[in-house]
Write an enzyme that holds these catalytic residues in place. Sequence first.
Site, PDB file in Angstrom:
ATOM      1  N   GLU A 201      -7.225   3.719  -6.845  1.00 24.78           N
ATOM      2  CA  GLU A 201      -8.025   3.529  -5.636  1.00 24.78           C
ATOM      3  C   GLU A 201      -9.514   3.572  -5.939  1.00 24.78           C
ATOM      4  OE1 GLU A 201      -8.607   2.168  -3.028  1.00 24.78           O
ATOM      5  OE2 GLU A 201      -7.822   3.312  -1.322  1.00 24.78           O
TER       6      GLU A 201
ATOM      7  N   ARG B 259       0.863  -1.181   0.000  1.00 22.01           N
ATOM      8  CA  ARG B 259       0.000   0.000   0.000  1.00 22.01           C
ATOM      9  C   ARG B 259       0.905   1.239   0.000  1.00 22.01           C
ATOM     10  NH1 ARG B 259      -3.692   2.316   4.928  1.00 22.01           N
ATOM     11  NH2 ARG B 259      -4.646   4.040   3.754  1.00 22.01           N
ATOM     12  N   HIS B 260       0.493   2.268  -0.715  1.00 18.47           N
ATOM     13  CA  HIS B 260       1.278   3.500  -0.757  1.00 18.47           C
ATOM     14  C   HIS B 260       1.559   4.030   0.647  1.00 18.47           C
ATOM     15  CE1 HIS B 260      -2.075   6.070   0.453  1.00 18.47           C
ATOM     16  NE2 HIS B 260      -2.829   5.300  -0.313  1.00 18.47           N
TER      17      HIS B 260
END
Length: 197
Positions: A92, A10-11
């Site tokens: 997203e 995940r970023h």
Amino acid sequence: MIRAPIYFVRHGETAWNAEGRLQGQRDTPLNPTGVAQAAEAGRRLRDLLGPRAGSLPFVASPMERTRRTMEGLRAALALDPAAYATDARLKEIGFGAWEGLTWREVRRSDPARASARDRDRWHYRPPGEGAESYAMVADRVRPLLEALDGPVVMVAHGGVARAVMVTLGMASTAEAPQMEIFQGRILVLEAAGRRWA
């Protein structure tokens, strides 16, 4: 369905993450914590895979926060930061009119819709242009997952991680929307199941 491991990242954190704001498809930059988390993810990947990490394909959501995370991760692996692919299917989940708001603000300004979402988080689609349900995100990522023919490093978003796990049969539609998706760590999705590294 999974044929080879996916190393999902995940970023890193953004200012909106820190404030609890719904980012969705708004392009928000990493904050200093997020930059550090990107490097941490690279170190964890190096510890997990060793020198073979550099031989894997790397793919990211095209959003700024995921691209910067990928570049920081690859720099920590001593790889060319720019040598990766992007895929729009990894963007997203869209929160539509709710983007930029905190959940507290959503519940205060739109209580009926917030309650409807609480009753069925997987299928609920928020109001506004570009809004999606998790089910819609799963439909979006399924062809990408079906096309994978080997291990891959994937940098995307919390909503995408939930959709990927459900699509791969590693989480239920009731469980996935409740799961915490950590930043700076590696979510390993493999035939034996899911685990954090």
